[in-house]
Write an enzyme that holds these catalytic residues in place. Structure first.
Site, mmCIF file in Angstrom:
data_model
loop_
_atom_site.group_PDB
_atom_site.id
_atom_site.type_symbol
_atom_site.label_atom_id
_atom_site.label_comp_id
_atom_site.label_asym_id
_atom_site.label_seq_id
_atom_site.Cartn_x
_atom_site.Cartn_y
_atom_site.Cartn_z
ATOM 1 N N ASP A 209 35.983 40.202 45.055
ATOM 2 C CA ASP A 209 35.791 41.339 43.512
ATOM 3 C C ASP A 209 36.757 41.479 43.076
ATOM 4 O O ASP A 209 37.108 43.087 43.993
ATOM 5 C CB ASP A 209 34.477 41.716 43.504
ATOM 6 N N HIS A 210 37.575 41.908 42.162
ATOM 7 C CA HIS A 210 38.667 42.179 42.258
ATOM 8 C C HIS A 210 38.468 43.559 41.265
ATOM 9 O O HIS A 210 39.226 44.588 41.676
ATOM 10 C CB HIS A 210 40.021 41.881 41.398
ATOM 11 N N ARG A 211 37.061 44.089 40.595
ATOM 12 C CA ARG A 211 36.889 45.064 40.538
ATOM 13 C C ARG A 211 36.767 46.555 41.798
ATOM 14 O O ARG A 211 36.693 47.452 41.103
ATOM 15 C CB ARG A 211 35.459 45.086 39.694
ATOM 16 N N ALA B 75 38.103 45.400 45.194
ATOM 17 C CA ALA B 75 38.898 45.470 45.626
ATOM 18 C C ALA B 75 40.054 44.981 45.487
ATOM 19 O O ALA B 75 40.680 44.225 44.370
ATOM 20 C CB ALA B 75 38.560 44.650 47.261
#
Lengths: 442, 225
Positions: free
Chosen positions: A412-414, A416
């Protein structure tokens, strides 16, 4: 010979499903002995024999659908030639309908919002409600002309045709209690999307192109559909891919299996991967977290429940190994076998299917060189394992054959960034490439 | 004399017949007068319909692990979960023939809705074939068994049902009423607006345990030509 036809089952019912035969060919029966049980809607009906005699033929097996009027039994009753019964023996008089439908009312139904505003549903038969739904009429706003204000099919048709005053005010959503406003679990009609450029167009008519088969989305398949849609829409996925050299680990595993011959199940690479992942999660806790989009908070979990995706006849199931960090390699191995078997047999507790903090999905036994897995919402990351296979790689300037395990981390790019994922994966690779380091950390 | 059934006794040895209303049926066979009773299940159980396929409609293995008994009722319909949070109203009518079942469903459901209304439970209506519905959620389900000399109607009213057990024991049913709209058990099942099972049982008994109620039921019987 007497031919017995499936009798009228009433109310426009044309067919029934065979639940049970009480007789078989060759049986001698008496008049009124039970012949067959059929089901229509929610009624199970035992039909008795209208004649005594010997059963000569039966039509339909359990589960088959029989039509009213079909000859379902022939009975040798000594009457000679084949005789069709003139009439069904128990045909009933159509005395009354369930909801008395009056002859067309002298007055047209009126439309009002009072009933809706009170939150009370209007009285109507289920068939009338169904008709209203089919005609797109909100039954709540009709004041019926039937007994006690009951809405009749004629009322609904009149409203649908626009032949009544159309002073209908918008129905307050929160006040409507009728089934025509019941919530739906799956969007069945095209809906406008609030997301720019996202079109939810109706499905094309595939049957025009060729034969099709339609299956309702149910059970696990439906749950997976919900979970994956949520995951893919809510979570901005990024995937980091690499390969781990598991030559030494695989050698260790095989030697250990040979040593443990006859003492329990065989060790696979998976429990080692779980151990390597947990070590990585401790170093990079973002991958063991969840994001709360409503509170805009990141929830870091201080426990390590690792889900293992299992392919079963019923679909994708993810049993969870609770507190995996507190289990040995052997204990993890045993638990994986236990949960996977339970999931495949449909013999698993609900508690073992929930509470995961990180998931590993392994398509290695089936094949593939790599894939991007969808995150098991609301987790933050998932590790995908493909098939470990011997490959030529360069070591110290020479080409050598090593066993390489393709791994991918979807995250999850939110929560990491790519660099975190690269470090996390590098740590996993380092541990899997050097089993002695891994074992020392346990 | 029996040929076969969807239920293989070899595979599902522990499935028992639901016979808690047999006394009612015997009374009606003997007296040829309507009879009814109101009661609360004393255990959690999974009940298959007469035509249910246990391999598809219930998770038998989980029932077995939980030691939850599985019964098969004589009425139609799909599998359900019964527990102490339900009230059962069973009615047997001395009928002839086997037609008009939809009519009986409607008459008996509407009658029961009227009785609920009389004891202060307003806003329940009928949808599907015979479901009792409140605020778009199912709060009662019923089935009918019909033989040549009686009609057995049984409805289960939901007051404090253990919905999580429905999710645990019952996959999504093979058939569903239109108003369900694909909803899961927990989305679809509601509760009657009463304080407790005990309260509903007491109020219903006081309303139904009367000569008037029996007379009303007798009036529903459709006489054959």
């Amino acid at each position: 010979m007497y031919e017995f036809k499936l009798p009228d089952l009433g109310e426009g019912i044309h067919e029934g499903e065979v639940l049970k035969w009480h007789v078989k060919v060759g049986d001698t029966i008496k008049e009124d002995d039970p012949l067959i049980e059929v089901e229509t809607d929610k009624a199970a009906v035992t039909i008795p024999s209208p004649r005594g005699g010997i059963i000569m033929t039966l039509k339909g097996a359990v589960g088959d659908i029989l039509n009213v009027g079909d000859v379902i039994v022939t009975i040798e009753d000594g009457s000679g030639a084949s005789v069709a019964p003139a009439e069904v023996p128990t045909k009933t008089e159509p005395i009354e309908t369930p909801v008395k439908v009056e002859t067309p009312a002298p007055i047209a139904p009126t439309v009002e919002t009072l009933e809706v505003a009170s939150g009370r549903p209007v009285p109507a038969a289920p068939a009338t409600r169904r008709l209203a739904r089919e005609l797109g009429v909100n039954i709540n706003i009709i004041k019926g002309t039937g007994p006690a204000g009951r809405v009749t099919p004629e009322d609904v048709k009149l409203v649908a045709s626009g032949e009544v005053p159309t002073t209908i005010e918008p129905v307050k959503k929160e006040a409507a209690t009728e089934s025509d406003s019941c919530p739906i679990a799956v969007t069945k009609t095209p809906a406008m999307s609030a997301i720019p450029f996202l079109d939810l167009d109706p499905m094309p008519d595939f049957a025009k192109e060729g034969p099709i088969e339609i299956e309702k989305l149910r059970s696990i398949r439906r749950k997976v559909a919900h979970k994956m849609t949520t995951s893919k829409i809510l979570i901005p996925h990024v995937v980091h891919m690499d390969e781990a050299d598991v030559t030494e680990l695989d050698k260790f595993r095989r030697e250990e299996n040979a040593r443990r011959e006859g003492r329990g199940g065989k060790l696979t690479l998976l429990p080692f991967v779980i151990k390597a992942v947990i070590a990585g999660l401790k170093e990079y806790p973002a991958f063991n977290a969840s994001i709360d989009p409503f509170k805009e908070e990141i929830i870091y979990k201080k426990y390590y429940n690792v889900g293992v995706a299992v392919d079963s006849d019923r679909g994708l199931i993810v049993p969870v190994i609770k507190n995996a960090d507190q289990k040995s390699i052997i204990q993890l191995s045993d638990k994986i076998v236990e949960l996977a078997e339970g999931a495949r047999d449909g013999n698993i507790n609900v508690a073992d299917l929930s509470g995961g903090t990180f998931t590993i999905t392994n398509i290695g036994p089936i094949g593939g060189t790599g894939f991007a897995a969808a995150i098991n919402y609301p987790e933050a990351a998932i590790l995908g394992l493909a098939r470990a296979q011997d490959k030529p790689v360069v070591r110290n300037g020479e080409i050598v054959i090593r066993k390489m395990l393709p791994i991918s981390l979807s995250f999850d790019h939110r929560i990491a960034d790519g660099a975190d994922a690269a470090r996390m994966v590098s740590g996993i690779i380092k541990r899997l490439s050097d089993p002695y380091t891994l074992l020392l950390e346990i | 004399m029996e040929i076969t059934s969807k239920i293989s006794k070899e595979k599902y040895l522990k499935i028992r017949d639901y016979d808690y209303d047999n006394d009612l049926i015997e009374v009606v066979k003997r007296t040829r007068k309507p009879a009814l009773k109101v009661y609360q299940p004393m255990e959690t159980a999974v009940i298959l319909g007469r035509g249910s396929n246990p391999g598809k409609e219930i998770d038998y293995a989980v029932c077995d692990i939980d030691n939850t008994p599985v019964y098969q009722r004589s009425g139609g319909g799909c599998a359900v979960v019964l527990d102490k949070g339900n009230i059962i109203v069973s009615i047997v009518l001395p009928t002839e023939g086997f037609s008009n079942n939809r009519i009986y469903f409607d008459k008996l459901s509407q009658w029961l809705i009227g009785k609920l209304d009389e004891i202060g439970i307003k806003g329940v209506y009928q949808d599907g074939i015979s479901d009792l519905v409140y605020n778009c959620k199912k709060v009662g389900g019923s089935s009918i068994q019909r033989t040549k000399d009686y009609l057995y109607y049984s409805t289960t009213l939901l007051v404090e049902p253990e919905v999580h057990l429905m999710e645990r024991y019952l996959p999504h049913p093979p058939r569903e009423p239109e108003y369900r709209n694909g909803r899961s058990h927990s989305e679809f099942v509601g509760t009657l607006p009463v304080n407790s099972v005990k309260e509903l049982a007491q109020n219903l008994r006081s309303k139904l345990d009367s000569k008037k109620a029996i007379e009303e039921l007798g009036g529903f019987i459709i006489i054959n030509k």
